[in-house]
Scaffold this motif. Structure first.
Motif, PDB file in Angstrom:
ATOM      1  N   ASP A   1       0.686  -1.345  -0.044  1.00 31.59           N
ATOM      2  CA  ASP A   1      -0.187  -0.037   0.013  1.00 31.59           C
ATOM      3  C   ASP A   1       0.783   1.428   0.095  1.00 31.59           C
ATOM      4  OD1 ASP A   1      -2.104  -1.772   0.003  1.00 31.59           O
ATOM      5  OD2 ASP A   1      -2.437  -1.516   2.202  1.00 31.59           O
ATOM      6  N   ALA A   2       1.942   1.324   0.647  1.00 30.11           N
ATOM      7  CA  ALA A   2       2.769   2.312   0.906  1.00 30.11           C
ATOM      8  C   ALA A   2       3.557   2.563  -0.462  1.00 30.11           C
ATOM      9  CB  ALA A   2       3.744   2.360   2.017  1.00 30.11           C
ATOM     10  N   ALA A   3       3.865   1.613  -1.313  1.00 28.69           N
ATOM     11  CA  ALA A   3       4.702   1.552  -2.387  1.00 28.69           C
ATOM     12  C   ALA A   3       3.565   2.229  -3.438  1.00 28.69           C
ATOM     13  CB  ALA A   3       5.162   0.394  -2.834  1.00 28.69           C
ATOM     14  N   ARG A   4       2.559   1.859  -3.244  1.00 26.50           N
ATOM     15  CA  ARG A   4       1.283   2.182  -4.434  1.00 26.50           C
ATOM     16  C   ARG A   4       1.361   3.681  -4.220  1.00 26.50           C
ATOM     17  NH1 ARG A   4      -1.015  -1.416  -7.717  1.00 26.50           N
ATOM     18  NH2 ARG A   4      -1.067  -3.506  -6.994  1.00 26.50           N
ATOM     19  N   ALA A   5       1.036   4.127  -2.844  1.00 23.24           N
ATOM     20  CA  ALA A   5       0.762   5.322  -2.548  1.00 23.24           C
ATOM     21  C   ALA A   5       1.897   6.584  -3.146  1.00 23.24           C
ATOM     22  CB  ALA A   5       0.500   5.607  -1.153  1.00 23.24           C
ATOM     23  N   ARG A   6       3.079   5.923  -3.015  1.00 23.79           N
ATOM     24  CA  ARG A   6       4.073   6.972  -3.635  1.00 23.79           C
ATOM     25  C   ARG A   6       4.330   6.758  -5.293  1.00 23.79           C
ATOM     26  NH1 ARG A   6      10.055   5.739  -3.363  1.00 23.79           N
ATOM     27  NH2 ARG A   6      10.392   3.539  -3.028  1.00 23.79           N
ATOM     28  N   GLY A   7       3.506   6.101  -5.774  1.00 20.49           N
ATOM     29  CA  GLY A   7       3.487   5.936  -7.181  1.00 20.49           C
ATOM     30  C   GLY A   7       4.398   4.959  -7.661  1.00 20.49           C
TER      31      GLY A   7
ATOM     32  N   TRP B   1      14.089   7.552 -11.000  1.00 22.29           N
ATOM     33  CA  TRP B   1      13.634   7.920 -12.288  1.00 22.29           C
ATOM     34  C   TRP B   1      12.555   7.084 -12.767  1.00 22.29           C
ATOM     35  CZ3 TRP B   1      13.471   6.385 -17.549  1.00 22.29           C
ATOM     36  CH2 TRP B   1      13.117   7.352 -18.579  1.00 22.29           C
ATOM     37  N   SER B   2      12.978   5.782 -12.634  1.00 21.06           N
ATOM     38  CA  SER B   2      11.889   4.464 -12.787  1.00 21.06           C
ATOM     39  C   SER B   2      11.894   3.958 -11.392  1.00 21.06           C
ATOM     40  CB  SER B   2      12.443   3.534 -13.641  1.00 21.06           C
ATOM     41  OG  SER B   2      11.712   2.373 -13.796  1.00 21.06           O
ATOM     42  N   LEU B   3      10.564   3.646 -11.039  1.00 16.30           N
ATOM     43  CA  LEU B   3      10.097   3.116  -9.662  1.00 16.30           C
ATOM     44  C   LEU B   3       9.131   1.973 -10.150  1.00 16.30           C
ATOM     45  CD1 LEU B   3       9.669   6.344  -7.314  1.00 16.30           C
ATOM     46  CD2 LEU B   3      11.557   4.479  -7.102  1.00 16.30           C
ATOM     47  N   GLU B   4       9.422   0.812 -10.007  1.00 19.85           N
ATOM     48  CA  GLU B   4       8.503  -0.103 -10.369  1.00 19.85           C
ATOM     49  C   GLU B   4       8.528  -1.433  -9.233  1.00 19.85           C
ATOM     50  OE1 GLU B   4       8.646  -1.926 -14.238  1.00 19.85           O
ATOM     51  OE2 GLU B   4       8.275   0.242 -15.075  1.00 19.85           O
ATOM     52  N   LEU B   5       7.507  -2.202  -9.188  1.00 20.02           N
ATOM     53  CA  LEU B   5       7.691  -3.575  -8.453  1.00 20.02           C
ATOM     54  C   LEU B   5       8.253  -4.571  -9.173  1.00 20.02           C
ATOM     55  CD1 LEU B   5       4.081  -3.366  -6.708  1.00 20.02           C
ATOM     56  CD2 LEU B   5       6.194  -2.316  -5.875  1.00 20.02           C
TER      57      LEU B   5
ATOM     58  N   GLY C   1       0.481  -8.767 -15.050  1.00 18.04           N
ATOM     59  CA  GLY C   1       0.419 -10.069 -14.782  1.00 18.04           C
ATOM     60  C   GLY C   1       1.119 -10.542 -13.401  1.00 18.04           C
ATOM     61  N   GLU C   2       1.401  -9.838 -12.649  1.00 15.69           N
ATOM     62  CA  GLU C   2       2.160  -9.807 -11.419  1.00 15.69           C
ATOM     63  C   GLU C   2       1.326 -10.095 -10.097  1.00 15.69           C
ATOM     64  OE1 GLU C   2       5.166 -11.036 -10.869  1.00 15.69           O
ATOM     65  OE2 GLU C   2       5.953 -10.680 -12.766  1.00 15.69           O
ATOM     66  N   LYS C   3       1.329 -11.008  -9.131  1.00 11.69           N
ATOM     67  CA  LYS C   3       0.786 -10.934  -8.025  1.00 11.69           C
ATOM     68  C   LYS C   3       1.478 -10.567  -7.058  1.00 11.69           C
ATOM     69  CE  LYS C   3      -2.839 -14.401  -9.545  1.00 11.69           C
ATOM     70  NZ  LYS C   3      -3.543 -15.821  -9.593  1.00 11.69           N
ATOM     71  N   TYR C   4       1.019  -9.639  -6.000  1.00 11.38           N
ATOM     72  CA  TYR C   4       2.096  -9.351  -5.155  1.00 11.38           C
ATOM     73  C   TYR C   4       1.220  -9.553  -3.555  1.00 11.38           C
ATOM     74  CZ  TYR C   4       3.722  -6.536  -8.822  1.00 11.38           C
ATOM     75  OH  TYR C   4       4.368  -6.144 -10.037  1.00 11.38           O
ATOM     76  N   GLY C   5       2.080  -9.899  -2.553  1.00  8.25           N
ATOM     77  CA  GLY C   5       1.903  -9.954  -1.298  1.00  8.25           C
ATOM     78  C   GLY C   5       1.863  -8.657  -0.441  1.00  8.25           C
ATOM     79  N   GLU C   6       1.830  -8.698   0.887  1.00  8.94           N
ATOM     80  CA  GLU C   6       1.599  -7.497   1.591  1.00  8.94           C
ATOM     81  C   GLU C   6       2.770  -6.847   1.573  1.00  8.94           C
ATOM     82  OE1 GLU C   6       0.791  -6.205   6.202  1.00  8.94           O
ATOM     83  OE2 GLU C   6       0.410  -8.403   5.575  1.00  8.94           O
ATOM     84  N   THR C   7       3.994  -7.382   1.695  1.00 12.28           N
ATOM     85  CA  THR C   7       5.216  -6.504   1.302  1.00 12.28           C
ATOM     86  C   THR C   7       5.705  -7.034  -0.158  1.00 12.28           C
ATOM     87  OG1 THR C   7       6.621  -8.565   2.020  1.00 12.28           O
ATOM     88  CG2 THR C   7       5.948  -6.947   3.930  1.00 12.28           C
ATOM     89  N   VAL C   8       6.460  -5.833  -0.617  1.00 14.96           N
ATOM     90  CA  VAL C   8       6.950  -6.089  -2.187  1.00 14.96           C
ATOM     91  C   VAL C   8       8.351  -5.345  -2.437  1.00 14.96           C
ATOM     92  CG1 VAL C   8       4.724  -5.895  -3.012  1.00 14.96           C
ATOM     93  CG2 VAL C   8       5.867  -3.750  -2.572  1.00 14.96           C
ATOM     94  N   ARG C   9       8.981  -5.772  -3.256  1.00 16.33           N
ATOM     95  CA  ARG C   9      10.228  -5.451  -3.758  1.00 16.33           C
ATOM     96  C   ARG C   9      10.024  -4.240  -4.718  1.00 16.33           C
ATOM     97  NH1 ARG C   9      14.186  -7.880  -7.200  1.00 16.33           N
ATOM     98  NH2 ARG C   9      16.348  -7.341  -6.428  1.00 16.33           N
ATOM     99  N   VAL C  10      10.594  -3.255  -4.611  1.00 11.81           N
ATOM    100  CA  VAL C  10      10.571  -1.931  -5.369  1.00 11.81           C
ATOM    101  C   VAL C  10      11.925  -1.825  -5.784  1.00 11.81           C
ATOM    102  CG1 VAL C  10      10.366   0.399  -5.421  1.00 11.81           C
ATOM    103  CG2 VAL C  10       8.963  -0.847  -3.856  1.00 11.81           C
ATOM    104  N   LEU C  11      11.931  -1.775  -7.228  1.00 12.53           N
ATOM    105  CA  LEU C  11      13.273  -1.508  -7.875  1.00 12.53           C
ATOM    106  C   LEU C  11      13.220   0.142  -8.312  1.00 12.53           C
ATOM    107  CD1 LEU C  11      15.602  -2.907  -9.563  1.00 12.53           C
ATOM    108  CD2 LEU C  11      14.348  -2.556 -11.525  1.00 12.53           C
ATOM    109  N   ASP C  12      14.386   0.824  -7.966  1.00 11.27           N
ATOM    110  CA  ASP C  12      14.408   2.173  -8.141  1.00 11.27           C
ATOM    111  C   ASP C  12      15.719   2.449  -8.998  1.00 11.27           C
ATOM    112  OD1 ASP C  12      15.010   4.896  -8.147  1.00 11.27           O
ATOM    113  OD2 ASP C  12      14.855   5.034  -5.888  1.00 11.27           O
ATOM    114  N   VAL C  13      15.645   3.090 -10.263  1.00 19.33           N
ATOM    115  CA  VAL C  13      16.804   3.348 -11.079  1.00 19.33           C
ATOM    116  C   VAL C  13      16.837   4.848 -10.888  1.00 19.33           C
ATOM    117  CG1 VAL C  13      17.847   3.202 -13.267  1.00 19.33           C
ATOM    118  CG2 VAL C  13      16.190   1.169 -12.391  1.00 19.33           C
ATOM    119  N   GLY C  14      17.799   5.180 -10.030  1.00 17.06           N
ATOM    120  CA  GLY C  14      18.099   6.525  -9.990  1.00 17.06           C
ATOM    121  C   GLY C  14      17.055   7.643  -9.765  1.00 17.06           C
TER     122      GLY C  14
END
Length: 205
Positions: A75-81, A102-106, A87-100
């Motif tokens: 929820d916190a990750a989604r809230a910050r955009g 500039w790009s923020l994706e689960l 096609g991905e299914k996510y649990g309560e905690t997720v891994r966020v990939l941050d490229v500088g």
């Protein structure tokens, strides 16, 4: 594969910036040979747009943006955009990939440690795969270098055949096409003239 995977994330962001926020991933492939990215968009991407997309991705590569991963609440990750992948299914905690920043994706996959590790990013093609869904195929790293060298070789060989500098190839080809068109027109007119002459000879006989 890591290079192509991280490049896919950068491509997704570049598509959104260039084409609009409606762009959403519809499928993808990442391997050692190439990447394929399917996305929602109602029409063909223009050559100018593809150049801009390619430039945006390469700008992040040249900046050597750091690639960082964090574990966060969904929820916190989604809230910050942070963007969720198709096609991905996510649990309560997720891994966020941050490229500088500039790009923020689960994403739970494997990636490079810095964008500079990707090397050159080259778009190979853009096409439609179904109504409202487009596909981009691209390469990075050593595969991209091999592609660039192959294209340069083809240009050099074409220039040699046409006996013209590479920069003048479009004008030279256009001139040859016009010469061919003129020759075909004269040939057609000559054939018509021969036929008219034959008819005249028959009438005079």
């Amino acid at each position: 594969t890591r290079k192509h995977h991280t490049a896919t994330h950068l491509l997704h962001k570049a598509l959104k910036l260039t084409l609009g926020e409606h762009v959403a991933q519809q499928g993808s492939y990442v391997g050692p040979d190439r990447l394929r990215f399917d996305f929602s968009h109602p029409k063909a991407v223009t050559a100018e747009e593809l150049e801009k997309i390619e430039a945006l991705v390469n700008a992040r590569v040249f900046d050597n943006a750091q690639v960082q991963t964090t574990i966060e609440k969904l929820d916190a990750a989604r809230a910050r955009g942070v963007t969720a992948m198709f096609g991905e299914k996510y649990g309560e905690t997720v891994r966020v990939l941050d490229v500088g920043g500039w790009s923020l994706e689960l994403c739970g996959g494997t990636h490079v440690t810095a964008a500079g590790d990707i090397g050159p990013f080259v778009i190979l093609s853009e096409s439609a795969i179904q109504a409202g869904v487009r596909r981009i195929e691209a390469v990075t790293g050593a595969v991209a270098v091999a592609h660039i060298q192959r294209q340069k070789r083809l240009l050099r060989e074409t220039a040699q055949l046409l006996k013209a500098p590479v920069d003048e190839l479009p004008q030279r080809i256009e001139a040859l096409q016009q010469s061919l068109k003129d020759a075909r027109k004269k040939e057609k007119e000559g054939a018509k003239g021969d036929l008219d002459g034959a008819f005249a000879a028959v009438k005079a006989a």
